[in-house]
Motif scaffolding. Structure first.
Motif, mmCIF file in Angstrom:
data_model
loop_
_atom_site.group_PDB
_atom_site.id
_atom_site.type_symbol
_atom_site.label_atom_id
_atom_site.label_comp_id
_atom_site.label_asym_id
_atom_site.label_seq_id
_atom_site.Cartn_x
_atom_site.Cartn_y
_atom_site.Cartn_z
ATOM 1 N N SER A 1 2.571 13.697 -10.159
ATOM 2 C CA SER A 1 2.524 14.851 -11.060
ATOM 3 C C SER A 1 1.775 14.563 -12.356
ATOM 4 C CB SER A 1 3.943 15.340 -11.379
ATOM 5 O OG SER A 1 4.724 14.280 -11.912
ATOM 6 N N ASN A 2 1.580 13.266 -12.663
ATOM 7 C CA ASN A 2 0.794 12.940 -13.857
ATOM 8 C C ASN A 2 0.269 11.504 -13.766
ATOM 9 O OD1 ASN A 2 -0.472 13.404 -16.267
ATOM 10 N ND2 ASN A 2 1.350 13.157 -17.535
ATOM 11 N N LEU A 3 -0.931 11.286 -14.295
ATOM 12 C CA LEU A 3 -1.583 9.977 -14.267
ATOM 13 C C LEU A 3 -2.126 9.634 -15.645
ATOM 14 C CD1 LEU A 3 -3.729 10.359 -11.011
ATOM 15 C CD2 LEU A 3 -1.719 8.900 -11.251
ATOM 16 N N GLU A 4 -2.314 8.330 -15.864
ATOM 17 C CA GLU A 4 -2.931 7.843 -17.105
ATOM 18 C C GLU A 4 -4.048 6.872 -16.758
ATOM 19 O OE1 GLU A 4 -1.827 5.277 -21.160
ATOM 20 O OE2 GLU A 4 -0.332 5.550 -19.569
ATOM 21 N N LEU A 5 -5.194 7.038 -17.403
ATOM 22 C CA LEU A 5 -6.311 6.118 -17.212
ATOM 23 C C LEU A 5 -6.085 4.885 -18.075
ATOM 24 C CD1 LEU A 5 -9.145 5.437 -16.092
ATOM 25 C CD2 LEU A 5 -10.096 6.687 -18.041
ATOM 26 N N LEU A 6 -5.920 3.723 -17.427
ATOM 27 C CA LEU A 6 -5.698 2.478 -18.168
ATOM 28 C C LEU A 6 -7.003 1.768 -18.486
ATOM 29 C CD1 LEU A 6 -2.630 0.947 -16.279
ATOM 30 C CD2 LEU A 6 -2.648 2.324 -18.369
ATOM 31 N N GLU A 7 -7.909 1.748 -17.525
ATOM 32 C CA GLU A 7 -9.190 1.056 -17.732
ATOM 33 C C GLU A 7 -10.273 1.736 -16.900
ATOM 34 O OE1 GLU A 7 -11.208 -3.328 -16.899
ATOM 35 O OE2 GLU A 7 -9.017 -3.171 -17.182
ATOM 36 N N GLU A 8 -11.324 2.168 -17.575
ATOM 37 C CA GLU A 8 -12.422 2.841 -16.882
ATOM 38 C C GLU A 8 -13.404 1.812 -16.327
ATOM 39 O OE1 GLU A 8 -15.720 6.406 -17.551
ATOM 40 O OE2 GLU A 8 -14.469 5.736 -19.213
ATOM 41 N N ILE B 1 0.845 -1.178 0.000
ATOM 42 C CA ILE B 1 0.000 0.000 0.000
ATOM 43 C C ILE B 1 0.883 1.231 0.000
ATOM 44 C CG2 ILE B 1 -1.732 1.307 1.260
ATOM 45 C CD1 ILE B 1 -2.742 -1.335 2.386
ATOM 46 N N MET B 2 0.549 2.186 -0.861
ATOM 47 C CA MET B 2 1.353 3.399 -0.967
ATOM 48 C C MET B 2 0.438 4.622 -0.906
ATOM 49 S SD MET B 2 4.040 4.444 -3.969
ATOM 50 C CE MET B 2 2.796 4.299 -5.246
ATOM 51 N N ASN B 3 0.824 5.611 -0.127
ATOM 52 C CA ASN B 3 0.098 6.868 -0.076
ATOM 53 C C ASN B 3 0.483 7.723 -1.271
ATOM 54 O OD1 ASN B 3 -1.145 6.376 2.461
ATOM 55 N ND2 ASN B 3 0.783 6.864 3.480
ATOM 56 N N CYS B 4 -0.532 8.290 -1.923
ATOM 57 C CA CYS B 4 -0.278 9.158 -3.066
ATOM 58 C C CYS B 4 -0.871 10.532 -2.795
ATOM 59 C CB CYS B 4 -0.890 8.577 -4.337
ATOM 60 S SG CYS B 4 -0.116 7.039 -4.874
ATOM 61 N N ILE B 5 -0.111 11.550 -3.126
ATOM 62 C CA ILE B 5 -0.543 12.925 -2.901
ATOM 63 C C ILE B 5 -0.640 13.637 -4.245
ATOM 64 C CG2 ILE B 5 0.011 15.125 -1.801
ATOM 65 C CD1 ILE B 5 1.668 13.517 0.240
ATOM 66 N N LEU B 6 -1.774 14.333 -4.451
ATOM 67 C CA LEU B 6 -1.968 15.145 -5.653
ATOM 68 C C LEU B 6 -2.186 16.588 -5.218
ATOM 69 C CD1 LEU B 6 -4.390 13.029 -7.874
ATOM 70 C CD2 LEU B 6 -2.249 13.993 -8.651
ATOM 71 N N TRP B 7 -1.321 17.490 -5.645
ATOM 72 C CA TRP B 7 -1.551 18.903 -5.367
ATOM 73 C C TRP B 7 -2.708 19.398 -6.229
ATOM 74 C CZ3 TRP B 7 0.298 19.721 -0.986
ATOM 75 C CH2 TRP B 7 1.607 19.416 -0.612
ATOM 76 N N GLU B 8 -3.399 20.411 -5.759
ATOM 77 C CA GLU B 8 -4.581 20.923 -6.454
ATOM 78 C C GLU B 8 -4.265 21.334 -7.881
ATOM 79 O OE1 GLU B 8 -8.182 24.195 -5.794
ATOM 80 O OE2 GLU B 8 -6.553 24.027 -4.353
ATOM 81 N N GLU B 9 -3.103 21.933 -8.109
ATOM 82 C CA GLU B 9 -2.745 22.373 -9.463
ATOM 83 C C GLU B 9 -2.612 21.183 -10.411
ATOM 84 O OE1 GLU B 9 2.079 22.813 -8.984
ATOM 85 O OE2 GLU B 9 0.805 24.461 -8.297
ATOM 86 N N ASP C 1 -8.527 14.922 -15.954
ATOM 87 C CA ASP C 1 -9.966 14.729 -16.159
ATOM 88 C C ASP C 1 -10.568 14.130 -14.888
ATOM 89 O OD1 ASP C 1 -12.525 14.068 -16.956
ATOM 90 O OD2 ASP C 1 -11.907 13.193 -18.863
ATOM 91 N N ALA C 2 -11.621 14.750 -14.376
ATOM 92 C CA ALA C 2 -12.250 14.286 -13.133
ATOM 93 C C ALA C 2 -12.770 12.861 -13.264
ATOM 94 C CB ALA C 2 -13.389 15.226 -12.738
ATOM 95 N N LYS C 3 -13.154 12.439 -14.489
ATOM 96 C CA LYS C 3 -13.668 11.084 -14.702
ATOM 97 C C LYS C 3 -12.610 10.019 -14.410
ATOM 98 C CE LYS C 3 -17.176 12.359 -18.142
ATOM 99 N NZ LYS C 3 -17.656 12.156 -19.533
ATOM 100 N N MET C 4 -11.338 10.440 -14.415
ATOM 101 C CA MET C 4 -10.253 9.504 -14.144
ATOM 102 C C MET C 4 -10.362 8.910 -12.743
ATOM 103 S SD MET C 4 -6.146 10.247 -14.380
ATOM 104 C CE MET C 4 -6.233 10.547 -16.146
ATOM 105 N N PHE C 5 -11.006 9.629 -11.828
ATOM 106 C CA PHE C 5 -11.020 9.229 -10.430
ATOM 107 C C PHE C 5 -12.306 8.503 -10.023
ATOM 108 C CE2 PHE C 5 -8.215 12.878 -10.876
ATOM 109 C CZ PHE C 5 -7.043 12.341 -10.374
ATOM 110 N N LEU D 1 -4.232 18.242 -9.904
ATOM 111 C CA LEU D 1 -5.592 17.719 -9.997
ATOM 112 C C LEU D 1 -6.402 18.475 -11.035
ATOM 113 C CD1 LEU D 1 -7.498 15.621 -8.689
ATOM 114 C CD2 LEU D 1 -8.169 17.386 -7.056
ATOM 115 N N ASN D 2 -6.216 19.775 -11.094
ATOM 116 C CA ASN D 2 -6.977 20.601 -12.044
ATOM 117 C C ASN D 2 -6.617 20.306 -13.494
ATOM 118 O OD1 ASN D 2 -8.353 21.905 -9.992
ATOM 119 N ND2 ASN D 2 -6.892 23.609 -9.860
ATOM 120 N N ARG D 3 -5.455 19.717 -13.733
ATOM 121 C CA ARG D 3 -5.035 19.391 -15.102
ATOM 122 C C ARG D 3 -5.586 18.053 -15.581
ATOM 123 N NH1 ARG D 3 -0.414 17.930 -15.556
ATOM 124 N NH2 ARG D 3 0.649 18.186 -13.557
#
Length: 239
Positions: A42-49, A1-9, A15-19, A11-13
């Protein structure tokens, strides 16, 4: 298990649907601490919705199935009452979840759960309990959780389900809603079946099935409901 932090700036870049709950995402870039158990993303990719729930065709198919069973009710007043609720709240009923966590907790979950209950009860009566009042049982299956269309709220963007606080201000539970509506129309046995369908007071029943001298018909919806909750399409991963 790993904690992940996303700064608001960051997050704003994205797509909200990614989450949306259940999505599979990949960390494309980030900064890790020395123990590699904390990441500043700092960046994420949606692999499977993740699926949100039932597909439109299945929603319509399940709704039509329930309507077909209601149309076969021989009691004209009961048929008018049940079909009236289905048409009045059609959109809410089609897309509501059946629970927050326990079972059928997805878009269309209530519709799926209800249709499973109707089908199980229909087969049980046709095979083992031919003397039971089928109208009463089928109507109770359709209505036992109907109040959940008001009890829960589903965010289609995130997939998260929450309790509707406005509903809780007026009603104790979906069971109380269904019981009250049926009693007001004079369908007392159906109201009792809704009141007992959770089985035990500690499980949320209004009437405990451990009480003595209850009519046998009152047990049917409880067991049908329990079978659907345990063996039906209980989560979005089953679809």
């Amino acid at each position: 298990i790993m904690n992940c932090i996303l700064w608001e700036e960051t997050l704003n870049r994205l797509d909200a649907k990614m989450f949306k709950s259940g999505n599979i995402i990949k960390i494309l870039s980030g900064t890790f601490n020395e123990k590699f158990n904390n990441c500043l993303v700092s960046n994420l990719e949606l692999l499977e919705e993740a699926k949100a729930g039932l597909e439109p065709d299945e929603i319509n198919e399940r709704f039509q199935y329930i309507l077909s069973k209601v149309e076969k009710l021989s009691d004209a007043k009961l048929k008018e009452f049940v079909s009236g609720l289905l048409f009045e709240y059609e959109e809410q009923f089609k897309y509501a979840p059946a629970a927050k966590l326990m079972h059928h907790n997805y878009l269309g979950g209530l519709l799926q759960h209800t249709s499973e209950c109707v089908e199980i009860a229909d087969n049980f009566i046709n095979t083992f309990a031919t003397k039971v009042d089928k109208d009463t049982v089928i109507a109770a299956c359709v209505l036992h959780d109907f109040g959940k269309i008001f009890e829960y709220k589903l965010d289609e963007e995130t997939g998260l389900i929450e309790y509707n606080e406005d509903f809780k201000k007026e009603w104790i539970s979906h069971s109380q809603w269904g019981y009250t509506k049926c009693m007001a129309q004079g369908f007392k046995t159906i109201a009792k079946m809704i009141a007992t369908h959770h089985g035990r007071l500690e499980w949320g029943a209004m009437v405990d099935l451990n009480e003595k001298d209850l009519e046998p018909i009152l047990y049917i919806v409880h067991h049908v409901d329990d079978m659907s909750a345990k063996f039906g399409k209980i989560s979005v991963s089953d679809l």
